[in-house]
Design an enzyme around this catalytic site. Structure first.
Site, short mmCIF file in Angstrom:
data_model
loop_
_atom_site.label_atom_id
_atom_site.label_comp_id
_atom_site.label_asym_id
_atom_site.label_seq_id
_atom_site.Cartn_x
_atom_site.Cartn_y
_atom_site.Cartn_z
N GLU A 245 0.84 -1.21 0.00
CA GLU A 245 0.00 0.00 0.00
C GLU A 245 0.87 1.25 0.00
OE1 GLU A 245 -2.87 -0.47 3.18
OE2 GLU A 245 -4.15 -1.70 1.90
N GLU B 218 -5.41 -8.43 -1.22
CA GLU B 218 -6.08 -8.25 0.07
C GLU B 218 -7.54 -7.94 -0.18
OE1 GLU B 218 -4.57 -5.61 3.10
OE2 GLU B 218 -2.50 -6.01 2.51
C1 BG6 Z 1 -4.36 -3.12 4.72
C2 BG6 Z 1 -3.02 -3.56 5.19
O1 BG6 Z 1 -4.44 -1.76 4.85
O2 BG6 Z 1 -5.49 -3.49 5.41
C3 BG6 Z 1 -3.03 -4.71 6.19
O3 BG6 Z 1 -2.14 -3.86 4.14
C4 BG6 Z 1 -4.19 -4.52 7.13
O4 BG6 Z 1 -1.79 -4.74 6.83
C5 BG6 Z 1 -5.48 -4.55 6.33
O5 BG6 Z 1 -4.22 -5.43 8.18
C6 BG6 Z 1 -6.75 -4.44 7.15
O6 BG6 Z 1 -6.68 -3.37 8.03
P1 BG6 Z 1 -6.93 -3.57 9.59
O7 BG6 Z 1 -6.64 -2.29 10.21
O8 BG6 Z 1 -8.35 -3.99 9.71
O9 BG6 Z 1 -5.99 -4.65 10.01
#
Ligand code: BG6
Length: 463
Positions: free
Chosen positions: A174, A361
């Site tokens: 990101e 993701e």
């Molecule tokens: C992304 C990141 O922003 O979202 C991850 O690359 C992160 O590292 C994921 O865990 C979800 O965000 P969160 O804050 O719910 O863990």
């Protein structure tokens, strides 16, 4: 209509070293920026001494020791691919050493060998929300041009070491998040000036391009991508001002992709820098380096957002200022759920870049309940993922080239924004709470069996 995916589609899950491994000092590891952020990437940065043991991430889910069991569970679901990151501090504890830490390198050898046993392809991020803290303290983080060289050395070291084990790499997780979380992204203090942040980002973009070149030099068979937070913005209304606000908001993050895919700064950024009083130091050598562009584009997608030029509509969000979309429901953490946005984003990126795309993701952070019989009935997660996968399939029918899908957090892990265990993404439940209590035992959730059937049927069981 059945939603059948191609046979070579890379199904899997994604984690990050600092959110799963724990063992934060094991085998010579140095302190990373993440080790100082025990309340998450938007929490305070607390100086610490090695061994003081004060944070949830110090143990995380103990993946460092339990990875054989976890990889076996991923294999049971049928994973073809696992995305994780290398902790830079395991390889170069302070970042500026001449020679790498052999014990750190050996750990990832063991991890990749374990994946290979089951035919699981590693997809490896070089830097996922962390860097050696010593580089921040002694050099000023990515604000210092010297860090480019340290990163290149680290990248070359791991490309060489794992050239027969890893065929898919990502540079910075990101990368566009530095605009919102400068300490996490580029090792600069919160509140740093836009001038300093963009200069640090420039150094990171050059480092990313040098890593692309190094990867291709060392292993011409390997593929390397960038990684964007896919923060696609819709106009809040059809007012031309809102449409243009969305265009500009999107350019703000697509700028990173434009540089990494096209190899030069887009003209709209020249105007932005000029009007914001930002003057970047970009050398001729930098310009040449940027010409090494990525093979594919990867991104995270959790939600879409809205843009407007009307400031009264903006709410201060967790990560970004948010303008709620009146047509969407939100998760328990206020993240608005928009499966069709996935199809839109895939088409949008495909049109803009004409490169293969990898969704690295996506998932639903939710509170789960472990029942007395050890079951977890997470239908909400199944629904979320089903609907997103259906839209991915639709995008592929539209003609988008999608390499694979790694859901976020296939096993519960420490959340990034607030370092919570309560916000769970996994198909596998981990018995640990926000105060660090729990046996760390693993349990299969209902979604575990659901994902297993989706992968086994190549999407045939999607609804
Ligand atoms: C992304 C990141 O922003 O979202 C991850 O690359 C992160 O590292 C994921 O865990 C979800 O965000 P969160 O804050 O719910 O863990």
């Amino acid at each position: 209509m059945a939603h059948l995916f191609p046979a070579d589609f890379l199904w899997g899950g994604a984690v990050a070293a600092n959110q799963v491994e724990g063992a934060y000092l094991a085998d010579g590891k140095g302190l990373s920026t993440s080790d100082l952020q025990q309340q998450g990437i938007f929490g305070p940065i607390v100086e610490r001494t090695p061994g003081d043991r004060e944070g949830i991430k110090d143990v995380a889910i103990d993946f460092y020791h339990r990875y054989p069991q976890d990889i076996a569970l991923f294999a049971e679901m049928g994973f073809k691919c696992l995305r994780t990151s290398i902790a830079w501090t395991r390889i170069f504890p302070n970042g500026d050493e001449e020679t790498p830490n052999e014990a750190g390198l050996a750990f990832y050898d063991r991890l990749f060998d374990e994946m290979k046993k089951y035919g699981i392809e590693p997809l490896i991020t070089l830097s996922h929300y962390e860097m050696p803290y010593a580089l921040v303290k002694n050099y000023g983080g990515w604000g210092n041009r010297k860090v480019i060289g340290f990163f290149e050395r680290y990248a070359r070291t791991v490309f060489t070491r794992y050239q027969h084990k890893v065929k898919h790499w990502l540079t910075f997780n990101e990368i566009n998040m530095s605009l919102h979380a400068p300490f996490t992204g580029v090792g600069l203090a919160e509140g740093s000036s836009k001038q300093d942040i963009y200069q640090a980002i420039h150094h990171q973009l050059v480092a990313s391009a040098l890593a692309v070149k190094a990867c291709h030099d060392i292993n011409p068979e390997a593929k390397i991508g960038n990684m964007l937070l896919g923060a696609i913005a819709y106009p809040l209304t059809s007012r031309p001002e809102d449409v243009f606000a969305a265009h500009q908001e999107n350019n703000h993050w697509l700028f990173f992709g434009d540089v990494q895919v096209r190899g030069y700064y887009p003209p709209y950024m020249h105007r932005y820098f000029r009007e914001s009083g930002i003057t970047l130091n970009i050398t001729e050598e930098d310009r040449q380096a940027l010409k090494s562009t990525v093979d594919f584009i990867s991104f995270s997608y959790y939600m879409s957002c809205c843009a407007t030029d009307d400031d009264s509509q903006k709410l201060k969000g967790n990560i970004l200022d948010m303008v709620p979309n009146p047509h969407l429901q939100a998760s328990e953490w206020g993240w608005q759920i928009d499966p069709l946005g996935m199809r839109y984003l895939l088409n949008f990126l495909s049109d803009r870049y004409q490169k293969p795309l990898f969704i690295v993701e996506n998932g639903l952070g939710a509170k789960d309940r472990l029942e007395a019989d050890g079951s977890i009935n997470d239908d909400y997660r199944i629904n979320y993922m089903n609907d997103h996968l259906v839209q991915i399939h639709e995008a592929m029918e539209d003609g988008v080239d999608v390499m694979g899908y790694t859901s976020w957090g296939p096993i519960d892990l420490v959340s990034a924004s607030k370092a919570e265990m309560a916000k769970r993404y996994g198909f596998i439940y981990v018995d640990r709470d926000d105060s660090g209590q729990g046996s760390l035992e693993r349990y299969r959730k209902k979604s575990f069996f659901w994902y297993q059937s989706v992968i086994n049927s190549q999407g045939g069981t999607l609804k």
